[in-house]
Design a protein around this motif. Structure first.
Motif, short mmCIF file in Angstrom:
data_model
loop_
_atom_site.label_atom_id
_atom_site.label_comp_id
_atom_site.label_asym_id
_atom_site.label_seq_id
_atom_site.Cartn_x
_atom_site.Cartn_y
_atom_site.Cartn_z
N SER A 56 -40.31 19.61 -52.30
CA SER A 56 -39.16 19.01 -52.97
C SER A 56 -38.48 20.01 -53.90
CB SER A 56 -39.57 17.75 -53.73
OG SER A 56 -40.37 18.06 -54.84
N ILE A 57 -39.25 20.85 -54.58
CA ILE A 57 -38.67 21.87 -55.45
C ILE A 57 -37.82 22.84 -54.63
CG2 ILE A 57 -39.23 23.91 -56.86
CD1 ILE A 57 -41.69 22.30 -57.88
N ILE A 58 -38.37 23.32 -53.53
CA ILE A 58 -37.64 24.25 -52.67
C ILE A 58 -36.40 23.58 -52.08
CG2 ILE A 58 -37.76 25.56 -50.50
CD1 ILE A 58 -40.74 26.08 -51.20
N GLY A 59 -36.54 22.35 -51.63
CA GLY A 59 -35.40 21.62 -51.06
C GLY A 59 -34.29 21.41 -52.06
N LYS A 60 -34.65 21.07 -53.29
CA LYS A 60 -33.62 20.88 -54.33
C LYS A 60 -32.93 22.19 -54.66
CE LYS A 60 -35.83 16.82 -56.26
NZ LYS A 60 -36.69 16.28 -57.31
N TYR A 100 -28.08 25.44 -54.26
CA TYR A 100 -27.43 26.67 -53.82
C TYR A 100 -26.28 26.36 -52.85
CZ TYR A 100 -26.79 31.33 -51.90
OH TYR A 100 -26.23 32.51 -51.51
N ILE A 101 -26.50 25.45 -51.95
CA ILE A 101 -25.46 25.06 -50.99
C ILE A 101 -24.27 24.44 -51.73
CG2 ILE A 101 -24.90 23.44 -49.12
CD1 ILE A 101 -27.76 23.96 -48.05
N LEU A 102 -24.55 23.59 -52.71
CA LEU A 102 -23.46 22.98 -53.47
C LEU A 102 -22.66 24.00 -54.26
CD1 LEU A 102 -25.17 19.69 -54.69
CD2 LEU A 102 -23.42 19.94 -52.92
#
Length: 113
Positions: free
Chosen positions: A99-103, A108-110
């Protein structure tokens, strides 16, 4: 049954390292059973009900690797209580890490948009 013929390197299905339910042996060892139970906490981290620090997450994963490594390379046999306990903790830590990596990837994408 085909599942009984599959040889899993890390989940070797030794009866003394596995759990039994109604006379049937689990398809994975006690440690992996704990890890899979820990995986059930993913929605708690995904939806932000609980957040853990990155380093605490890493510390949660380390004990299962230590127990497995010590058991594999030294003449010390663990027990199923230690295996499932460290497995559950590692499963929870893994879900927190994902979840940390996904967030971070999402943030970064945003920023790129």
């Amino acid at each position: 049954m085909i599942l009984n013929k599959i040889h899993l390197t890390y989940c070797h299905r030794k009866p003394e390292r596995s759990f039994f339910w109604k006379g049937k042996q689990f398809p994975v060892c006690a440690r992996c059973t704990g890890i899979h139970i820990g995986y059930l906490t993913f929605p708690i981290f995904l939806f932000g009900f609980v957040t853990l620090n990155f380093w605490i997450t890493i510390l949660m994963i380390i004990p299962t690797y230590l127990d497995g490594t010590i058991q594999a390379f030294f003449n010390r046999e663990s027990n199923n209580f230690i295996r499932i306990t460290t497995g559950i903790i590692a499963g929870i830590g893994s879900m927190s890490l994902i979840s940390i990596i996904g967030k971070k990837i999402g943030d970064y994408i945003l920023l790129l948009i």
